[in-house]
Design an enzyme around this catalytic site. Structure first.
Site, PDB file in Angstrom:
ATOM      1  N   CYS A  87       0.847  -1.188   0.000  1.00 39.18           N
ATOM      2  CA  CYS A  87       0.000   0.000   0.000  1.00 39.18           C
ATOM      3  C   CYS A  87       0.887   1.244   0.000  1.00 39.18           C
ATOM      4  O   CYS A  87       1.862   1.332   0.729  1.00 39.18           O
ATOM      5  CB  CYS A  87      -0.944  -0.035   1.190  1.00 39.18           C
ATOM      6  SG  CYS A  87      -0.699   1.229   2.406  1.00 39.18           S
ATOM      7  N   GLU A  88       0.548   2.180  -0.876  1.00 37.28           N
ATOM      8  CA  GLU A  88       1.404   3.356  -1.037  1.00 37.28           C
ATOM      9  C   GLU A  88       1.230   4.365   0.099  1.00 37.28           C
ATOM     10  O   GLU A  88       1.993   5.311   0.207  1.00 37.28           O
ATOM     11  CB  GLU A  88       1.143   4.026  -2.392  1.00 37.28           C
ATOM     12  CG  GLU A  88      -0.214   4.665  -2.538  1.00 37.28           C
ATOM     13  CD  GLU A  88      -0.404   5.232  -3.942  1.00 37.28           C
ATOM     14  OE1 GLU A  88       0.328   4.835  -4.860  1.00 37.28           O
ATOM     15  OE2 GLU A  88      -1.293   6.081  -4.112  1.00 37.28           O
ATOM     16  N   HIS A  89       0.235   4.173   0.927  1.00 38.77           N
ATOM     17  CA  HIS A  89       0.021   5.119   2.027  1.00 38.77           C
ATOM     18  C   HIS A  89       0.836   4.783   3.266  1.00 38.77           C
ATOM     19  O   HIS A  89       1.199   5.659   4.030  1.00 38.77           O
ATOM     20  CB  HIS A  89      -1.470   5.177   2.391  1.00 38.77           C
ATOM     21  CG  HIS A  89      -2.345   5.545   1.237  1.00 38.77           C
ATOM     22  ND1 HIS A  89      -3.473   4.852   0.888  1.00 38.77           N
ATOM     23  CD2 HIS A  89      -2.204   6.532   0.320  1.00 38.77           C
ATOM     24  CE1 HIS A  89      -4.014   5.401  -0.187  1.00 38.77           C
ATOM     25  NE2 HIS A  89      -3.258   6.419  -0.558  1.00 38.77           N
ATOM     26  N   HIS A  90       1.080   3.499   3.491  1.00 38.60           N
ATOM     27  CA  HIS A  90       1.784   3.083   4.710  1.00 38.60           C
ATOM     28  C   HIS A  90       3.016   2.215   4.423  1.00 38.60           C
ATOM     29  O   HIS A  90       3.718   1.831   5.351  1.00 38.60           O
ATOM     30  CB  HIS A  90       0.833   2.291   5.617  1.00 38.60           C
ATOM     31  CG  HIS A  90      -0.422   3.039   5.956  1.00 38.60           C
ATOM     32  ND1 HIS A  90      -1.592   2.889   5.257  1.00 38.60           N
ATOM     33  CD2 HIS A  90      -0.666   3.970   6.917  1.00 38.60           C
ATOM     34  CE1 HIS A  90      -2.529   3.676   5.773  1.00 38.60           C
ATOM     35  NE2 HIS A  90      -1.985   4.343   6.775  1.00 38.60           N
ATOM     36  N   GLN A 128      -5.217  -0.697  -4.206  1.00 35.67           N
ATOM     37  CA  GLN A 128      -5.848  -1.875  -4.825  1.00 35.67           C
ATOM     38  C   GLN A 128      -6.718  -1.496  -6.033  1.00 35.67           C
ATOM     39  O   GLN A 128      -6.773  -2.230  -7.022  1.00 35.67           O
ATOM     40  CB  GLN A 128      -6.681  -2.610  -3.765  1.00 35.67           C
ATOM     41  CG  GLN A 128      -7.194  -3.953  -4.256  1.00 35.67           C
ATOM     42  CD  GLN A 128      -7.982  -4.686  -3.184  1.00 35.67           C
ATOM     43  OE1 GLN A 128      -7.685  -4.564  -1.998  1.00 35.67           O
ATOM     44  NE2 GLN A 128      -8.980  -5.447  -3.590  1.00 35.67           N
ATOM     45  N   HIS A 156      -5.342  -6.061   3.839  1.00 33.07           N
ATOM     46  CA  HIS A 156      -4.354  -4.984   3.952  1.00 33.07           C
ATOM     47  C   HIS A 156      -3.781  -4.953   5.366  1.00 33.07           C
ATOM     48  O   HIS A 156      -4.521  -4.746   6.330  1.00 33.07           O
ATOM     49  CB  HIS A 156      -5.025  -3.640   3.633  1.00 33.07           C
ATOM     50  CG  HIS A 156      -5.428  -3.509   2.188  1.00 33.07           C
ATOM     51  ND1 HIS A 156      -4.845  -2.606   1.330  1.00 33.07           N
ATOM     52  CD2 HIS A 156      -6.336  -4.196   1.456  1.00 33.07           C
ATOM     53  CE1 HIS A 156      -5.388  -2.731   0.120  1.00 33.07           C
ATOM     54  NE2 HIS A 156      -6.298  -3.684   0.184  1.00 33.07           N
ATOM     55  N   CYS A 158      -2.109  -2.691   6.690  1.00 33.26           N
ATOM     56  CA  CYS A 158      -2.278  -1.370   7.330  1.00 33.26           C
ATOM     57  C   CYS A 158      -3.622  -1.283   8.045  1.00 33.26           C
ATOM     58  O   CYS A 158      -3.778  -0.505   8.984  1.00 33.26           O
ATOM     59  CB  CYS A 158      -2.094  -0.235   6.329  1.00 33.26           C
ATOM     60  SG  CYS A 158      -3.270  -0.214   4.974  1.00 33.26           S
TER      61      CYS A 158
END
Ligand SMILES: [Zn+2]
Length: 199
Positions: A87-90, A128, A156, A158
């Site tokens: 995941c590109e956020h975490h 995703q 996920h 995260c």
């Protein structure tokens, strides 16, 4: 392109990443000189290059490399393709399964190539939803089929190990094109096939 092939890493990038990871370990309150951690920055540097090797790969070229003329118009379904992404956020993993279908329009591709297309886009920093549509677009561009369908089910980390801690939640995303978009009978047939358990 940081990553070239298995166990082949760009030495300069590995060195810079390792230095930064060493700093991160320190900032997190650990001692990077501790025996168990001495080689960790270098391992992280290599693991991260492995996990993002998709940036240097071309999904359409992979499909085109195994494209064959074939006069079939039956739905081709490949289900339960394992996928591991981040995941590109975490920068935490998400993982699960992809299910892909297409209806040929003069061309088919090697079945294993569909799994490789999943890897090309999964091994990047992702969400995703985008992963789902990128897989669809590559198949559409290479094979120009009558229709394409992609469904991804993933967990996920995260969500599971931090924040809301919904440990068993599965996120499902889908993308449809052509016949799968316009014809609900075709779409339902695909959804029935991917949700059926093999006996
Ligand atoms: Zn996340």
């Amino acid at each position: 392109m940081a990553y070239k092939k298995v166990e082949s890493y760009d030495e300069e990038i590995t060195g810079v990443l390792a230095k930064d990871y060493r700093h991160i370990i320190e900032l997190l309150g650990e001692n990077p000189e501790r025996e168990g951690l001495v080689k960790t920055p270098e391992r992280m540097a290599k693991a991260m290059q492995y996990n993002t090797q998709g940036y240097g790969q071309d999904a359409v070229a992979i499909l085109n490399g195994a494209r064959f003329q074939e006069e079939v118009s039956e739905m081709v379904v490949v289900k339960d393709i394992e996928l591991y992404s981040m995941c590109e956020h975490h920068l935490l993993p998400f993982f699960g399964k992809a299910h892909i279908a297409y209806i040929p329009n003069g061309y088919i591709t090697g079945l294993s190539k569909l799994a490789r297309v999943v890897d090309v886009y999964a091994r990047r920093l992702q969400v995703q939803e985008r992963l789902t549509t990128q897989i669809l677009s590559a198949i559409k561009e290479s094979l120009n089929p009558m229709g394409v369908a992609v469904v991804i089910e993933a967990k996920h980390l995260c969500m599971m190990m931090r924040g809301v801690q919904k440990q068993n939640s599965v996120t499902t995303t889908s993308a449809f094109d052509g016949e799968f978009l316009n014809n609900h009978v075709t779409r339902n047939e695909f959804l029935k096939l991917v949700s059926a358990k093999l006996s």
